[in-house]
Motif scaffolding. Structure first.
Motif, PDB file in Angstrom:
ATOM      1  N   PRO A 251      -2.727   4.449  -3.467  1.00 11.57           N
ATOM      2  CA  PRO A 251      -1.357   4.943  -3.640  1.00 11.57           C
ATOM      3  C   PRO A 251      -1.294   6.457  -3.473  1.00 11.57           C
ATOM      4  CG  PRO A 251      -2.046   3.576  -5.501  1.00 11.57           C
ATOM      5  CD  PRO A 251      -3.249   3.851  -4.678  1.00 11.57           C
ATOM      6  N   GLU A 252      -0.303   6.934  -2.739  1.00  5.05           N
ATOM      7  CA  GLU A 252      -0.145   8.381  -2.544  1.00  5.05           C
ATOM      8  C   GLU A 252       0.071   9.092  -3.873  1.00  5.05           C
ATOM      9  OE1 GLU A 252       3.123   8.560   0.177  1.00  5.05           O
ATOM     10  OE2 GLU A 252       1.824   8.393   1.929  1.00  5.05           O
ATOM     11  N   SER A 253       0.661   8.415  -4.838  1.00  9.47           N
ATOM     12  CA  SER A 253       0.934   9.033  -6.138  1.00  9.47           C
ATOM     13  C   SER A 253      -0.327   9.232  -6.969  1.00  9.47           C
ATOM     14  CB  SER A 253       1.925   8.175  -6.926  1.00  9.47           C
ATOM     15  OG  SER A 253       1.380   6.883  -7.143  1.00  9.47           O
ATOM     16  N   ALA A 254      -1.436   8.609  -6.582  1.00  7.73           N
ATOM     17  CA  ALA A 254      -2.676   8.715  -7.357  1.00  7.73           C
ATOM     18  C   ALA A 254      -3.621   9.792  -6.835  1.00  7.73           C
ATOM     19  CB  ALA A 254      -3.388   7.365  -7.361  1.00  7.73           C
ATOM     20  N   VAL A 255      -3.209  10.560  -5.831  1.00 11.88           N
ATOM     21  CA  VAL A 255      -4.076  11.616  -5.279  1.00 11.88           C
ATOM     22  C   VAL A 255      -4.226  12.720  -6.322  1.00 11.88           C
ATOM     23  CG1 VAL A 255      -4.313  13.376  -3.489  1.00 11.88           C
ATOM     24  CG2 VAL A 255      -3.414  11.132  -2.902  1.00 11.88           C
TER      25      VAL A 255
END
Length: 178
Positions: free
Chosen positions: A151-155
């Motif tokens: 997920p992009e939000s977990a970078v």
């Protein structure tokens, strides 16, 4: 430059996106066949149940219970056809390992490394059969049934805006948006 993701396991939404991408890209015929069978069986059972209930009401038949059961079974099969992706995502969620704790996924020039409480795995980029971007997630497929969901939000480390370009470079072309 490398990228790092911190995950607490995959959510239902992650698995729903995975299931939809898998259905569109790798299992299209199987998914269409299953959904068509569910819809057809649901419609046949629903119509048979309605006809039996109408027969019972208008001609004093004794098949009220059978009509109700067929009606309920028809609605169940229609529900299976309509909510197919959600149900398979729920089933996948139930099959996941429990108590994984925080999972750290690192992408560097050599490949993808997953580290969690229950173990560690390393996958070179050559071991993936495909890479897709869908609904804010990157999906790196190891085979037609297994993928690493990012997920992009977990970078936590790296620039999320440049991640797509880096993965496109590693996989030899633009990433399909599914």
């Amino acid at each position: 430059m490398y990228y790092q993701f911190k995950l607490n396991g995959y959510t239902i939404q992650d698995l729903l996106v995975l299931n939809r991408v898998t259905s569109k890209c790798y299992r299209r015929t199987r998914t269409l066949l299953h959904r068509a069978v569910y819809f057809l069986a649901g419609l046949v059972l629903l119509a048979t149940g309605v006809l039996l209930l109408l027969d019972t009401i208008f001609q004093e038949g004794d098949s009220l219970l059978l009509g109700a059961v067929l009606l309920a079974a028809g609605l169940l099969y229609l529900g299976l056809g309509i909510f197919y992706h959600r149900l398979t995502a729920w089933r996948s969620h139930r099959m996941q390992l429990r108590d994984m704790g925080e999972i750290t996924v690192t992408l560097d020039d050599a490949g993808v490394r997953e580290q969690g409480r229950k173990g560690e795995g390393f996958y070179p980029y050559s071991s993936f059969i495909g890479c897709f971007h869908s609904r804010g997630r990157y999906l790196l497929f190891l085979d037609k049934k297994h993928a690493v969901i990012l997920p992009e939000s977990a970078v936590t480390v790296g620039d999320p805006a440049a991640l797509g370009a880096k993965l496109a470079e590693k996989f030899g072309g633009a990433l399909p948006e599914v």
